[in-house]
Design a protein around this motif. Sequence first.
Motif, PDB file in Angstrom:
ATOM      1  N   LYS A 277       0.817  -1.212   0.000  1.00  0.00           N
ATOM      2  CA  LYS A 277       0.000   0.000   0.000  1.00  0.00           C
ATOM      3  C   LYS A 277       0.852   1.263   0.000  1.00  0.00           C
ATOM      4  N   ASP A 278       2.034   1.200   0.601  1.00  0.00           N
ATOM      5  CA  ASP A 278       2.897   2.374   0.647  1.00  0.00           C
ATOM      6  C   ASP A 278       3.684   2.592  -0.638  1.00  0.00           C
ATOM      7  N   GLY A 279       3.438   1.747  -1.656  1.00  0.00           N
ATOM      8  CA  GLY A 279       4.094   1.915  -2.945  1.00  0.00           C
ATOM      9  C   GLY A 279       5.421   1.206  -3.086  1.00  0.00           C
ATOM     10  N   THR A 280       5.892   0.526  -2.048  1.00  0.00           N
ATOM     11  CA  THR A 280       7.170  -0.167  -2.143  1.00  0.00           C
ATOM     12  C   THR A 280       6.994  -1.488  -2.891  1.00  0.00           C
ATOM     13  N   ALA A 281       8.055  -1.853  -3.639  1.00  0.00           N
ATOM     14  CA  ALA A 281       8.043  -3.067  -4.457  1.00  0.00           C
ATOM     15  C   ALA A 281       8.966  -4.103  -3.855  1.00  0.00           C
ATOM     16  N   HIS A 282       8.501  -5.348  -3.822  1.00  0.00           N
ATOM     17  CA  HIS A 282       9.258  -6.433  -3.201  1.00  0.00           C
ATOM     18  C   HIS A 282       9.364  -7.591  -4.189  1.00  0.00           C
ATOM     19  N   PRO A 283      10.493  -7.694  -4.901  1.00  0.00           N
ATOM     20  CA  PRO A 283      10.652  -8.781  -5.877  1.00  0.00           C
ATOM     21  C   PRO A 283      10.869 -10.124  -5.197  1.00  0.00           C
ATOM     22  N   ALA A 284      10.523 -11.177  -5.912  1.00  0.00           N
ATOM     23  CA  ALA A 284      10.713 -12.545  -5.416  1.00  0.00           C
ATOM     24  C   ALA A 284      11.271 -13.387  -6.550  1.00  0.00           C
ATOM     25  N   GLY A 285      12.168 -14.310  -6.221  1.00  0.00           N
ATOM     26  CA  GLY A 285      12.743 -15.182  -7.231  1.00  0.00           C
ATOM     27  C   GLY A 285      13.512 -14.378  -8.273  1.00  0.00           C
ATOM     28  N   PRO A 286      13.677 -14.933  -9.477  1.00  0.00           N
ATOM     29  CA  PRO A 286      14.494 -14.275 -10.509  1.00  0.00           C
ATOM     30  C   PRO A 286      13.743 -13.180 -11.270  1.00  0.00           C
ATOM     31  N   TRP A 287      13.076 -12.284 -10.553  1.00  0.00           N
ATOM     32  CA  TRP A 287      12.277 -11.234 -11.189  1.00  0.00           C
ATOM     33  C   TRP A 287      13.105 -10.395 -12.159  1.00  0.00           C
ATOM     34  N   GLU A 288      14.282  -9.946 -11.732  1.00  0.00           N
ATOM     35  CA  GLU A 288      15.088  -9.047 -12.556  1.00  0.00           C
ATOM     36  C   GLU A 288      15.500  -9.693 -13.876  1.00  0.00           C
ATOM     37  N   ARG A 289      15.548 -11.000 -13.915  1.00  0.00           N
ATOM     38  CA  ARG A 289      15.919 -11.694 -15.140  1.00  0.00           C
ATOM     39  C   ARG A 289      14.946 -11.415 -16.273  1.00  0.00           C
TER      40      ARG A 289
END
Length: 306
Positions: A277-289
């Motif tokens: 809700k605060d706009g922060t992003a939390h990637p999981a696993g190989p998201w950046e790939r």
Amino acid sequence: MGSTGHLVVAGGPETDLVQAARSRLEGLESLWSRFRADSELCRLNASPGRWVELSPPTVAVVRQAVRAWEATDGLFDPTVLPALEAAGYTGSFEDLPREQLSAPRLDRVPGCAGIDVRDDRVRLPPGVRLELGGIGKGYAADLVAQELLAAGATGACVNLGGDVRAAGTAPGNATWVVGVEDEARPGTDLAWLGLREGAVATSTRLRRRWRQRGQERHHLIDPSTAAPTANEVTTVTVVAGEAHWAEVLAKAALIAGVDAGRALLETHQVAGLLMKKDGTAHPAGPWERFVAWTPNCGGISPASAG
């Protein structure tokens, strides 16, 4: 299916293939809609305790829904329909009044343990009714994409309300690019994802919203409370091999919350992005790939692709 759809077909007799795919999607919607009294889903839900003979696609999607319930330890639960109705989602969303009277609160969701699936038949125990909206969209996208390839297309991309399945070769031998919309700022993208083949699905509680006795409600039910989930996560996007599986895990991760949701996605070895809700992003696993572009990269994003 209560959603906008997009079909992209590469190679083959495109006009004929696109029309066939549209007809196929309309047929699947007629089987699985809970808002059509003549659908197979409604017939099944109206027959507790009895074996109901169903078409192969319906048996397959029910079987996948039960497996998803098992694989997510009940976070994804297709038996939430009575709880969803108690929260006010009683008709097609575009026809819902945005302010509704309260309904009797349910204290539990029955779960899938008593559902029997055999050959071309399904039996629901008394008190169990299914809602196949999310997993149905993903499964339909998977099915139609594969059928397009089997019919002669060299590539196909099927987007049903943000459940996207890309299969085969993209036009020009390029990578399929899927835009992930920022649900908190409609019309803008959080990222583009590049896929050779696979699926992307987003689950969010920011779109289908209404009020019930002055309280905000949405369509994502937490099976542990039988009420709309109220944690800090607003949107989850998942990249997986199949659209229905990406949809299942996106919904389950949103209901689980940030830490447990990330752990769930990493346990199942998929990539994901959880937004709070605060706009922060939390990637999981190989998201950046998979990330081909973000607003911080510079440049201008095109219209969202899914």
